[in-house]
Write an enzyme that holds these catalytic residues in place. Structure first.
Site, PDB file in Angstrom:
ATOM      1  N   ASN A   9       0.862  -1.179   0.000  1.00 53.41           N
ATOM      2  CA  ASN A   9       0.000   0.000   0.000  1.00 53.41           C
ATOM      3  C   ASN A   9       0.904   1.236   0.000  1.00 53.41           C
ATOM      4  O   ASN A   9       1.427   1.621   1.037  1.00 53.41           O
ATOM      5  CB  ASN A   9      -0.886  -0.031   1.258  1.00 53.41           C
ATOM      6  N   SER A 215       3.099  -1.777  10.553  1.00 58.46           N
ATOM      7  CA  SER A 215       4.541  -1.838  10.839  1.00 58.46           C
ATOM      8  C   SER A 215       5.143  -3.219  10.588  1.00 58.46           C
ATOM      9  O   SER A 215       6.045  -3.659  11.292  1.00 58.46           O
ATOM     10  CB  SER A 215       4.831  -1.374  12.269  1.00 58.46           C
TER      11      SER A 215
HETATM   12  P1  PGA Z   1       2.579   0.516   7.680  1.00 58.39           P
HETATM   13  O1  PGA Z   1       1.134   0.693   7.027  1.00 58.39           O
HETATM   14  O2  PGA Z   1       3.131  -0.796   7.155  1.00 58.39           O
HETATM   15  O3  PGA Z   1       3.366   1.697   7.231  1.00 58.39           O
HETATM   16  O4  PGA Z   1       2.384   0.454   9.160  1.00 58.39           O
HETATM   17  C1  PGA Z   1       0.289  -0.408   6.795  1.00 58.39           C
HETATM   18  C2  PGA Z   1      -0.981   0.075   6.155  1.00 58.39           C
HETATM   19  O5  PGA Z   1      -1.397   1.215   6.448  1.00 58.39           O
HETATM   20  O6  PGA Z   1      -1.591  -0.630   5.331  1.00 58.39           O
END
Ligand code: PGA
Length: 252
Positions: A9, A215
């Site tokens: 994403n 994360s």
């Molecule tokens: P992140 O975002 O891996 O940066 O925590 C995940 C997401 O919002 O789909």
């Protein structure tokens, strides 16, 4: 057997030329890998979808969108319809991301309309659910996720539900560097699969891919993906660097 999926994403990141470089780097690296029962999905900003789709024709990844408006066409200034995305060979679309729930006030009811609109055109929703930190602290996380699934997905027929991918994304873990523990992820994923089984039967539940997001990175992906009910990840920040994203794909 349910598919393993790693979806990137990108959110609102990358210039056109940076996007071109990242797509090419990822496509080249995937070329060298043998992916069995595994799908890699890139969800760039809408502006770069056509470019991603062109590369995807000869590469080992699928293209996803980050949003749609739930109508085929019409007077909805600034919006993009599933019909337009379908023509560009988009196969997935993220729905119900916590950023859209928070900044664009998207309700469970509106998300239901988006899910229906995507399915009408054969695009698979990657449906995000997950609780806020105070909700977890109050012990409400299971109830919150249950309500999100019930109000946006559980009106579907079993056949339509078969198209849905679920992403459990605890909001406190998104972009914070605080990942859910393996136990917290497994516990919620197991719970989600149980809810799906109660609604649609054990077979549908077994076939549903449930991704973890929040994360997830090159370091923790392997352990998270080793959990029985974690079938891959929805990756934000770590999907913006080809090397790390590929490392996450290799962790499946
Ligand atoms: P992140 O975002 O891996 O940066 O925590 C995940 C997401 O919002 O789909």
């Amino acid at each position: 057997m349910r598919k393993k999926i790693v979806a990137g994403n990108w959110k609102m990141n990358k210039t056109f030329s940076e996007a071109e470089d990242l797509i090419t780097e990822i496509a080249d690296a995937l070329d060298e890998m043998e992916l069995v029962n595994t799908e890699v999905v890139l969800c760039p900003p809408t502006l770069y979808i056509e470019m991603a789709s062109d590369v995807a024709e000869e590469a080992n990844f699928k293209v996803g969108a980050q949003n749609i408006y739930p109508a085929d066409a019409g007077a909805f200034t600034g919006e993009i319809s599933p019909v337009m995305l379908k023509e560009l060979k988009v196969e997935y679309c993220i729905i119900g991301h916590s950023e859209r729930r928070k900044y664009f006030n998207e309700s469970n009811e509106f998300l239901m309309a988006k899910v229906d609109s995507l399915l009408k055109h054969g695009i698979r929703p990657i449906f995000c659910c997950g609780e806020l930190l105070p909700e977890r602290e109050a012990g409400q996380h299971f109830a919150v996720v249950k309500k999100q699934l019930e109000e946006s997905l559980f009106h579907l027929t079993a056949a339509a539900f078969g198209m849905v991918v679920i992403a459990y994304e605890p909001v406190w873990a998104i972009g914070t560097g605080v990942t859910a523990s393996n136990e917290q992820a497994q516990e919620m994923h197991g719970y989600i699969r149980q809810l799906v089984a109660e609604k649609y039967g054990a077979k549908t539940a077994e076939n549903t891919s449930i991704l973890y997001g929040g994360s997830c990175n090159g370091k923790n992906a392997m352990e998270l993906f080793a959990q029985t009910d974690v079938d891959g990840g929805l990756i934000g920040g770590a999907s913006l660097k080809a090397e790390e994203f590929i490392q996450i794909v290799s962790s499946l």
